[in-house]
Design an enzyme around this catalytic site. Sequence first.
Site, PDB file in Angstrom:
ATOM      1  N   ARG A 193      28.941  39.880  38.448  1.00  0.00           N
ATOM      2  CA  ARG A 193      29.607  40.651  37.385  1.00  0.00           C
ATOM      3  C   ARG A 193      28.854  40.511  36.052  1.00  0.00           C
ATOM      4  O   ARG A 193      29.453  40.384  34.991  1.00  0.00           O
ATOM      5  CB  ARG A 193      31.054  40.192  37.185  1.00  0.00           C
ATOM      6  CG  ARG A 193      31.972  40.461  38.336  1.00  0.00           C
ATOM      7  CD  ARG A 193      32.181  41.956  38.571  1.00  0.00           C
ATOM      8  NE  ARG A 193      33.238  42.217  39.520  1.00  0.00           N
ATOM      9  CZ  ARG A 193      33.091  42.177  40.834  1.00  0.00           C
ATOM     10  NH1 ARG A 193      31.913  41.876  41.366  1.00  0.00           N
ATOM     11  NH2 ARG A 193      34.113  42.434  41.641  1.00  0.00           N
ATOM     12  N   SER A 218      40.134  43.435  37.998  1.00  0.00           N
ATOM     13  CA  SER A 218      40.184  41.987  37.795  1.00  0.00           C
ATOM     14  C   SER A 218      39.969  41.676  36.324  1.00  0.00           C
ATOM     15  O   SER A 218      38.979  42.116  35.739  1.00  0.00           O
ATOM     16  CB  SER A 218      39.084  41.291  38.588  1.00  0.00           C
ATOM     17  OG  SER A 218      39.219  41.558  39.958  1.00  0.00           O
ATOM     18  N   GLU A 255      36.572  39.103  32.375  1.00  0.00           N
ATOM     19  CA  GLU A 255      35.513  39.895  33.000  1.00  0.00           C
ATOM     20  C   GLU A 255      35.207  41.178  32.223  1.00  0.00           C
ATOM     21  O   GLU A 255      34.037  41.499  32.031  1.00  0.00           O
ATOM     22  CB  GLU A 255      35.917  40.177  34.453  1.00  0.00           C
ATOM     23  CG  GLU A 255      34.778  40.610  35.336  1.00  0.00           C
ATOM     24  CD  GLU A 255      34.659  42.100  35.312  1.00  0.00           C
ATOM     25  OE1 GLU A 255      33.615  42.601  34.917  1.00  0.00           O
ATOM     26  OE2 GLU A 255      35.639  42.781  35.652  1.00  0.00           O
TER      27      GLU A 255
HETATM   28  N1  EPU Z   1      44.818  35.360  45.912  1.00  0.00           N
HETATM   29  C1  EPU Z   1      46.015  34.731  45.733  1.00  0.00           C
HETATM   30  N2  EPU Z   1      46.910  35.264  44.840  1.00  0.00           N
HETATM   31  C2  EPU Z   1      46.632  36.391  44.146  1.00  0.00           C
HETATM   32  C3  EPU Z   1      45.402  37.032  44.340  1.00  0.00           C
HETATM   33  C4  EPU Z   1      44.498  36.502  45.235  1.00  0.00           C
HETATM   34  O1  EPU Z   1      46.289  33.715  46.334  1.00  0.00           O
HETATM   35  O2  EPU Z   1      47.490  36.817  43.385  1.00  0.00           O
HETATM   36  C5  EPU Z   1      43.859  34.845  46.908  1.00  0.00           C
HETATM   37  C6  EPU Z   1      43.850  35.785  48.112  1.00  0.00           C
HETATM   38  O3  EPU Z   1      44.790  35.393  49.049  1.00  0.00           O
HETATM   39  C7  EPU Z   1      42.458  35.633  48.651  1.00  0.00           C
HETATM   40  C8  EPU Z   1      41.634  35.256  47.432  1.00  0.00           C
HETATM   41  O4  EPU Z   1      42.546  34.902  46.400  1.00  0.00           O
HETATM   42  O5  EPU Z   1      42.385  34.596  49.568  1.00  0.00           O
HETATM   43  C9  EPU Z   1      40.714  36.362  46.986  1.00  0.00           C
HETATM   44  O6  EPU Z   1      41.452  37.547  46.738  1.00  0.00           O
HETATM   45  P1  EPU Z   1      40.795  39.005  46.955  1.00  0.00           P
HETATM   46  O7  EPU Z   1      40.156  39.115  48.276  1.00  0.00           O
HETATM   47  O8  EPU Z   1      41.821  39.998  46.583  1.00  0.00           O
HETATM   48  O9  EPU Z   1      39.611  39.056  45.939  1.00  0.00           O
HETATM   49  P2  EPU Z   1      39.576  38.636  44.418  1.00  0.00           P
HETATM   50  O10 EPU Z   1      38.757  37.420  44.266  1.00  0.00           O
HETATM   51  O11 EPU Z   1      40.949  38.660  43.873  1.00  0.00           O
HETATM   52  C10 EPU Z   1      37.367  40.033  44.045  1.00  0.00           C
HETATM   53  C11 EPU Z   1      36.818  40.920  42.971  1.00  0.00           C
HETATM   54  C12 EPU Z   1      37.412  42.320  43.084  1.00  0.00           C
HETATM   55  C13 EPU Z   1      37.057  42.870  44.444  1.00  0.00           C
HETATM   56  C14 EPU Z   1      37.592  41.926  45.525  1.00  0.00           C
HETATM   57  C15 EPU Z   1      37.149  42.343  46.903  1.00  0.00           C
HETATM   58  C16 EPU Z   1      36.246  39.548  41.039  1.00  0.00           C
HETATM   59  C17 EPU Z   1      36.618  39.117  39.665  1.00  0.00           C
HETATM   60  N3  EPU Z   1      37.105  40.378  41.651  1.00  0.00           N
HETATM   61  O12 EPU Z   1      38.771  39.922  43.801  1.00  0.00           O
HETATM   62  O13 EPU Z   1      36.811  43.126  42.096  1.00  0.00           O
HETATM   63  O14 EPU Z   1      37.590  44.161  44.622  1.00  0.00           O
HETATM   64  O15 EPU Z   1      37.088  40.591  45.307  1.00  0.00           O
HETATM   65  O16 EPU Z   1      35.776  42.104  47.037  1.00  0.00           O
HETATM   66  O17 EPU Z   1      35.209  39.141  41.543  1.00  0.00           O
HETATM   67  C18 EPU Z   1      37.069  43.869  39.820  1.00  0.00           C
HETATM   68  O18 EPU Z   1      36.032  43.271  39.555  1.00  0.00           O
HETATM   69  O19 EPU Z   1      37.700  44.504  38.942  1.00  0.00           O
HETATM   70  C19 EPU Z   1      37.610  43.814  41.180  1.00  0.00           C
HETATM   71  C20 EPU Z   1      38.780  44.360  41.495  1.00  0.00           C
END
Ligand code: EPU
Length: 336
Positions: free
Chosen positions: A164, A236, A332
């Site tokens: 990012r 995010s 971010e």
């Molecule tokens: N999780 C929780 N509680 C929550 C949210 C997430 O426990 O409220 C846990 C989920 O269970 C999962 C882990 O956190 O095990 C990761 O969650 P997720 O797969 O949804 O991915 P993320 O880390 O929340 C990142 C990116 C997203 C991207 C997704 C999919 C960043 C900051 N965010 O989200 O990007 O779509 O992975 O690859 O790296 C963005 O940058 O705006 C964005 C949406």
Amino acid sequence: MADFQEFYPLRRHNTFGFDVRARLAVHVRSEQDLVEALDDPRARDLPVVVLGGGSNVVLSGDLDALVLLMEIPGYRVDATGADVHVTAGAGENWHGLVCRTIDDGLPGLENLALIPGTVGAAPIQNIGAYGVELCERFASVRAYDRQTRAFVELDAAQCAFGYRDSVFKHAGRDRYIITAVTLRLPRPWQPALGYAELARELEGVASPEAGRIRDAVVAIRSRKLPDPAVIGNAGSFFKNPIVEAAQRDALAAGHPTLVSYRQPDGRYKLAAGWLIDQCGFKGVNDGPVGVYGKQALVLVHHGGGSARDLLALAGRIADTVEERFGVRIEAEPVIV
Ligand code: EPU
């Protein structure tokens, strides 16, 4: 002469929906529009703010600035080399580009479907999702260099992509204005199905094609991310923090459900959404702003609030996570 508009309302140009105004704004539909606007004497003493879809910015108040509303169109395919190259204008909608390439039989961008914003904004934060980052599908950008007052081509190394992150958030922030992006779609195409949630979504589908993968990504995102057309947000709000292995091991010992991913350099990326969720913020509202109920990483604006409300909530969340886990999470989106 540039076609400037004074005290231009930006509420519809930022997906948080903050009601701020620009001292001067101009619709930039060509490279010539861009140069004309920058050279206009009326804008000479103003700082410049570049807006694409406004989906990754927090506009912190009225902008005493020249705001460039980037709307440069364009779509060109070059399939003569080993890989396919697609060049798109900075003002094209990103998801529109993803779908157009798939419709044209050019797979490679499907994992990045439904990310809000424009093509020109994509390299700035090196958009990434479901196991693919823009830098893996990237050839070059064309940009106007405000220092040398010339158009330049920057390759991936010059863009200094990180998680990012890119040169456009640092040394290049007030220097380059991206007008077009050339993507490289590697041939032969190989589906990227390594992200567990995507693999689950496609369970039972034998050798899914790009269009099917795109549909799966759209389905996942629609389930857990709010549509900015309906509720103000910028995806995010925090980056997933990267920590040393020792710190991750210590945290995992005390918190068996900790979500972390090993990085190529041996460090670990922690799921910020999990950290915030554990602190009890998911679905919490604070007046006009709040934390989205289905994904703790996303902050939302219900209307009538300001960046000040949002940044206060973000600060409280970051402080609480730091007190509880000893890890500082960082915003971010770009704060303007
Ligand atoms: N999780 C929780 N509680 C929550 C949210 C997430 O426990 O409220 C846990 C989920 O269970 C999962 C882990 O956190 O095990 C990761 O969650 P997720 O797969 O949804 O991915 P993320 O880390 O929340 C990142 C990116 C997203 C991207 C997704 C999919 C960043 C900051 N965010 O989200 O990007 O779509 O992975 O690859 O790296 C963005 O940058 O705006 C964005 C949406």
